[in-house]
Write a protein that holds these residues in place. Structure first.
Motif: not given
Length: 402
Positions: A200-210
Motif C-alpha cells: 500500500d506504500t509502493i507507488k502503483n503507477e504502471t501496468l508492469y509486473m516484476f
C-alpha cells in the motif's frame, strides 16, 4: 552458448558504463523531504521519494517503505518498475540464452539467480557513484526468512491472483521450500513478505509486473511476481515479466548520538538474522560431498573494517559466501570458498561444513572448500554449515565455466 551470453552481458555493461560517465552527477540525492527541511537536517518519512542513482541517462526515483529516524536507515524500492533499455536488454539476453540452448528455465533459487548477479555487479557498480555506494547497506536474508516468506504467501490467500479469481489454491512444493539458502546483497528484489507488508506504500503507477525475491510454484518452472495494477501476487514464467523493481537499504544521514554504537548499524538492515532451521534438503546436489570441522579466522575485508572469514583454517578465498551469487572460471582454474561470519552474525568459532557440487562434471569441490573447474558449463556449489549450537546455514553460488 555461455560465451554468447557473457559477451552480451559484457557489451551491455560497457554501453551502460559509457552512458553513466556522460550523465552522472556528483550527488543526486533529493527528496520530498527537502520541502520539510528547516534549519536542521532534512527529515524523511514513509512514502517520500528520493532520487538516487542513474540508469540509461536518467536519475532513478525510489520510494521510502520504512524509515528509522534514529539510525537514518531507509528501506526503499523504485517508484516505478524499471523497464529501461539496459533492463530489457538483459532480460532478452537471458531469454535468448535459454532459446539457443533449447531449454526452459526451471526453478531458480535467489542465490543462483541471474538477476541477482546483475543487480549486485552491473547495476550496483555502474549506476551509483562512490558516495551513493557508501550509503547502500548490505542486507542478509536468512534461509529461514526465505522459507517463512514462501510459507506466508501460501497462507495469505488474498495475495494469490489465481485463488482470488476463483481457482483452487495449489499445495506448497516442499522441495522448493527446503532448498532456500542464506544470501547477502546490496540490491535485491522484494520478497513476497516485503511486498505484502508494503504494497500500500509502493507507488502503483504502471501496468508492469516484476519478479519477487523468494519465489515458489508447484510447477518449478514458474515464480512469483508483483503486479503494479492489482497489488496481487501472480505466478508466471520466471524470466518473463515486463520489468524489475529493485529494493535496498540506504542510510540517509548520520545516526543520532544517543543511538547505539556504530556497530549496531553494521548489520546492514533490520532483516539481518541467523537461521533457525535444523534441516535442509540437498535434493538438487549430487557428487563431491565431504565434511570437515572449521575454525573462524580474522582477515581484512574489502573495506577498512575487520571481518571474520572461515574456510577450514585459512582466511582467504575467491568465493565469499553468502555474498557471491556467481563466479566465473575456466577449465583447470582453482578457487577457494570462504564463509563471511560477520554477515551471518556468528561469533561461534566451532562448526561443521559439508561442501557439495550439483554437477561434478563441471566443477568439483573438496572437504577444504577448494573448487576446481573441470569442463565448460554451469553448476552450483553449496556449503551447509552446522554450528556447535545446532543452527544451520545453507549457502550456494553458481559457477560458470567458460
Amino acid at each position: 552458448m555461455k560465451k554468447i551470453y557473457l559477451n552480451l552481458k559484457n557489451l551491455m555493461a560497457f554501453g551502460m558504463a559509457v552512458i553513466m560517465l556522460a550523465s552522472f552527477i556528483a550527488n543526486p540525492i533529493t527528496a520530498e523531504a527537502a520541502k520539510k527541511k528547516g534549519s536542521g537536517n532534512a527529515t524523511y518519512a514513509v512514502g517520500d521519494n528520493i532520487a538516487f542513482g542513474n540508469i540509461d541517462g536518467g536519475i532513478i526515483s525510489w520510494t521510502i517503505l520504512t524509515y528509522d529516524d534514529k539510525t537514518k536507515m531507509a528501506f526503499v524500492t523504485t517508484r516505478k518498475p524499471l523497464a529501461s533499455k539496459s533492463v530489457t536488454a538483459y532480460r532478452e539476453a537471458i531469454a535468448q540464452m535459454f532459446k539457443q540452448n533449447g531449454t526452459k528455465a526451471g526453478y531458480v533459487r535467489w542465490s543462483e539467480n541471474y538477476w541477482r548477479g546483475w543487480l549486485n555487479q552491473t547495476f550496483y557498480k555502474q549506476c551509483f557513484n562512490d558516495a551513493e555506494r557508501e550509503m547502500i547497506q548490505k542486507t542478509t536474508l536468512s534461509e529461514q526468512d526465505a522459507k517463512n516468506s514462501i510459507m506466508n504467501y501460501y497462507h495469505d490467500t488474498s495475495m494469490d491472483a489465481d485463488y482470488v479469481g476463483g481457482k483452487e489454491k495449489n499445495a506448497l512444493n516442499m522441495a522448493i521450500y527446503n532448498s532456500q539458502t542464506t544470501t547477502a546483497d546490496y540490491i535485491f528484489f522484494l520478497s513476497s513478505d516485503e511486498y505484502t507488508a508494503n504494497k500500500d506504500t509502493i507507488k502503483n503507477e504502471t501496468l508492469y509486473m516484476f519478479p519477487l525475491r523468494t519465489n515458489t510454484y508447484d510447477d518449478p518452472t514458474y515464480g512469483l511476481f508483483g503486479n503494479d495494477t492489482d497489488k496481487l501476487i501472480h505466478r508466471m514464467y520466471y524470466y518473463g515479466g515486463d520489468s524489475i523493481r529493485p529494493a535496498m537499504y540506504v542510510k540517509l544521514g548520520e545516526p543520532e548520538e544517543e543511538a547505539t554504537d556504530s556497530k549496531s548499524s553494521d548489520s546492514k538492515s533490520s532483516k539481518s538474522s541467523s537461521t533457525k532451521t535444523t534441516s535442509t534438503s540437498d535434493s538438487k546436489t549430487t557428487s563431491s560431498t565431504s565434511t570437515s570441522t572449521a575454525k573462524a579466522e580474522t582477515t581484512e575485508a574489502k573495506s577498512t573494517s575487520t571481518r571474520k572469514y572461515a574456510n577450514n583454517g585459512t582466511n582467504e578465498g575467491d568465493i565469499s559466501l553468502p555474498e557471491d551469487s556467481d563466479h566465473s572460471m575456466k577449465p583447470g582454474d582453482v578457487a577457494q570458498v570462504a564463509i563471511d561470519m560477520d554477515y551471518l552474525n556468528s561469533t561461534d568459532k566451532q562448526f561443521n561444513c559439508t561442501y557439495t557440487t550439483s554437477d561434478a562434471n563441471v566443477v568439483t569441490i573438496d572437504s577444504n572448500g577448494q573448487v576446481i573447474a573441470v569442463n565448460k558449463g554451469s553448476a552450483n556449489v553449496t556449503v551447509r554449515m552446522r554450528k556447535s549450537n545446532g543452527k544451520i546455514y545453507t549457502m550456494s553460488c553458481r559457477i560458470d565455466v567458460t
